[in-house]
Motif scaffolding. Structure first.
Motif, mmCIF file in Angstrom:
data_model
loop_
_atom_site.group_PDB
_atom_site.id
_atom_site.type_symbol
_atom_site.label_atom_id
_atom_site.label_comp_id
_atom_site.label_asym_id
_atom_site.label_seq_id
_atom_site.Cartn_x
_atom_site.Cartn_y
_atom_site.Cartn_z
ATOM 1 N N LEU A 47 0.905 -1.265 -0.005
ATOM 2 C CA LEU A 47 -0.154 -0.007 -0.093
ATOM 3 C C LEU A 47 0.846 1.316 0.002
ATOM 4 N N ILE A 48 1.939 1.179 0.653
ATOM 5 C CA ILE A 48 2.926 2.324 0.624
ATOM 6 C C ILE A 48 3.328 2.487 -0.780
ATOM 7 N N GLY A 49 3.632 1.305 -1.350
ATOM 8 C CA GLY A 49 4.206 1.516 -2.919
ATOM 9 C C GLY A 49 3.127 2.061 -3.841
ATOM 10 N N TYR A 50 1.953 1.480 -3.457
ATOM 11 C CA TYR A 50 0.771 1.992 -4.285
ATOM 12 C C TYR A 50 0.641 3.474 -4.332
ATOM 13 N N SER A 51 0.603 4.036 -3.042
ATOM 14 C CA SER A 51 0.542 5.644 -2.615
ATOM 15 C C SER A 51 1.444 6.291 -3.578
ATOM 16 N N TYR A 52 2.892 5.694 -3.240
ATOM 17 C CA TYR A 52 4.054 6.581 -3.849
ATOM 18 C C TYR A 52 3.693 6.501 -5.373
ATOM 19 N N ARG A 53 3.166 5.469 -6.033
ATOM 20 C CA ARG A 53 2.705 5.347 -7.385
ATOM 21 C C ARG A 53 1.791 6.489 -7.945
ATOM 22 N N LYS A 54 0.764 6.357 -7.222
ATOM 23 C CA LYS A 54 -0.256 7.423 -7.366
ATOM 24 C C LYS A 54 0.248 8.767 -7.125
ATOM 25 N N LEU A 55 1.166 9.130 -6.275
ATOM 26 C CA LEU A 55 1.856 10.208 -6.261
ATOM 27 C C LEU A 55 2.960 10.668 -7.322
ATOM 28 N N GLY A 56 2.899 9.714 -8.255
ATOM 29 C CA GLY A 56 4.077 9.889 -9.232
ATOM 30 C C GLY A 56 5.411 9.554 -9.025
ATOM 31 N N ASP A 57 5.823 9.058 -7.748
ATOM 32 C CA ASP A 57 6.970 8.905 -7.460
ATOM 33 C C ASP A 57 7.525 7.296 -7.673
ATOM 34 N N TYR A 58 7.747 7.131 -8.959
ATOM 35 C CA TYR A 58 8.005 5.709 -9.333
ATOM 36 C C TYR A 58 9.209 5.132 -8.877
ATOM 37 N N LYS A 59 10.127 5.857 -8.497
ATOM 38 C CA LYS A 59 11.452 5.123 -8.022
ATOM 39 C C LYS A 59 11.308 4.799 -6.351
ATOM 40 N N VAL A 60 10.587 5.447 -5.824
ATOM 41 C CA VAL A 60 10.181 5.111 -4.503
ATOM 42 C C VAL A 60 9.654 3.954 -4.417
ATOM 43 N N SER A 61 8.243 4.103 -5.207
ATOM 44 C CA SER A 61 7.265 3.024 -5.496
ATOM 45 C C SER A 61 8.033 1.727 -5.715
ATOM 46 N N GLN A 62 8.800 1.674 -6.570
ATOM 47 C CA GLN A 62 9.235 0.432 -7.011
ATOM 48 C C GLN A 62 10.122 -0.149 -5.692
ATOM 49 N N ILE A 63 10.532 0.713 -4.885
ATOM 50 C CA ILE A 63 11.452 0.199 -3.965
ATOM 51 C C ILE A 63 10.535 -0.520 -2.845
ATOM 52 N N TRP A 64 9.444 -0.006 -2.566
ATOM 53 C CA TRP A 64 8.079 -0.700 -1.727
ATOM 54 C C TRP A 64 7.588 -1.850 -2.407
ATOM 55 N N TYR A 65 7.412 -1.802 -3.553
ATOM 56 C CA TYR A 65 6.952 -2.896 -4.316
ATOM 57 C C TYR A 65 7.810 -4.329 -4.042
ATOM 58 N N GLU A 66 9.004 -3.918 -4.222
ATOM 59 C CA GLU A 66 10.177 -5.159 -4.268
ATOM 60 C C GLU A 66 10.409 -5.648 -2.778
ATOM 61 N N ARG A 67 10.000 -4.444 -1.849
ATOM 62 C CA ARG A 67 10.140 -4.645 -0.422
ATOM 63 C C ARG A 67 8.820 -5.640 -0.053
ATOM 64 N N ALA A 68 7.784 -5.566 -0.626
ATOM 65 C CA ALA A 68 6.566 -6.281 -0.327
ATOM 66 C C ALA A 68 6.744 -7.710 -0.955
ATOM 67 N N LEU A 69 7.429 -7.919 -1.912
ATOM 68 C CA LEU A 69 7.646 -9.089 -2.475
ATOM 69 C C LEU A 69 8.834 -9.890 -1.967
ATOM 70 N N LYS A 70 9.697 -9.229 -1.390
ATOM 71 C CA LYS A 70 10.662 -10.034 -0.737
ATOM 72 C C LYS A 70 10.009 -10.478 0.863
ATOM 73 N N ALA A 71 9.103 -9.652 1.290
ATOM 74 C CA ALA A 71 8.344 -10.033 2.552
ATOM 75 C C ALA A 71 7.466 -11.427 2.246
ATOM 76 N N ASP A 72 7.008 -11.263 1.033
ATOM 77 C CA ASP A 72 5.822 -12.420 0.668
ATOM 78 C C ASP A 72 6.070 -12.571 -0.828
ATOM 79 N N PRO A 73 6.780 -13.245 -1.319
ATOM 80 C CA PRO A 73 6.678 -13.509 -2.754
ATOM 81 C C PRO A 73 5.350 -14.027 -3.463
#
Length: 178
Positions: free
Chosen positions: A95-121
């Motif tokens: 959800l943090i990644g989604y929020s950053y994506r919606k704000l247009g901050d794609y680089k930070v959004s990507q970091i959070w998505y990858e963090r989410a997948l690391k926690a639960d693939p």
């Protein structure tokens, strides 16, 4: 190698990987509107009052969820989610990644998505949202990979699969609905 040969080779390798993959039972991700279960590793403060702490977390999670999906207040939601102290859980990081994506901050959004997948693939909602991120970035091959991953986890009739598949069907540059 030329680009066409690289793409064909990549698709062939992906096809072989999918064909050779062991049969896995269907795994469903928890819907993002429900908070994730309590973290069993953290015990110190929660040992005395686990119910109160979990209730506070669930209330905070639902408030952040409402900020995102009802009010589209992504900046506030990010702060609320980070304040929960559980951004190492896939649902929260997603959800943090989604929020950053919606704000247009794609680089930070990507970091959070990858963090989410690391926690639960196997967190299907992250595969969906990260796939939509890929579409928005013009990375259609990567988005297709995400779609294939969702198909492995939930099949092709899930909302996550249908949403990403619909985004991939649109011509590039036409925008997303979700």
């Amino acid at each position: 190698m030329n680009r066409l040969a690289i793409r064909i080779l990549t698709l062939a390798m992906l096809s072989l990987t999918l064909a050779a993959a062991p049969v896995v039972s269907v795994v469903y991700a928890a819907p993002d509107n429900d908070p994730p279960p309590p973290d069993k590793k953290k015990k110190k403060s929660s040992e005395a009052r686990p119910g109160i702490e979990q209730t506070a977390f669930a209330d905070g999670y639902r408030a952040a969820y409402a900020a995102i999906y009802d009010r589209h207040d992504y900046a506030s939601a990010i702060e609320q989610l980070k304040a929960l102290g559980r951004d190492d859980q896939a649902a929260v990081a997603n959800l943090i990644g989604y929020s950053y994506r919606k704000l247009g901050d794609y680089k930070v959004s990507q970091i959070w998505y990858e963090r989410a997948l690391k926690a639960d693939p196997n967190h299907v909602k992250t595969w969906q949202y990260y796939g939509l991120w890929q579409v928005e970035q013009g990375n259609r091959d990567q988005a297709q990979y995400h779609l294939n991953r969702i198909a492995q986890l939930t099949g092709t009739s899930s909302e996550e699969y249908r949403s990403l598949a619909a985004a991939l069907e649109k011509p590039p540059g036409t925008g997303l609905v979700y």
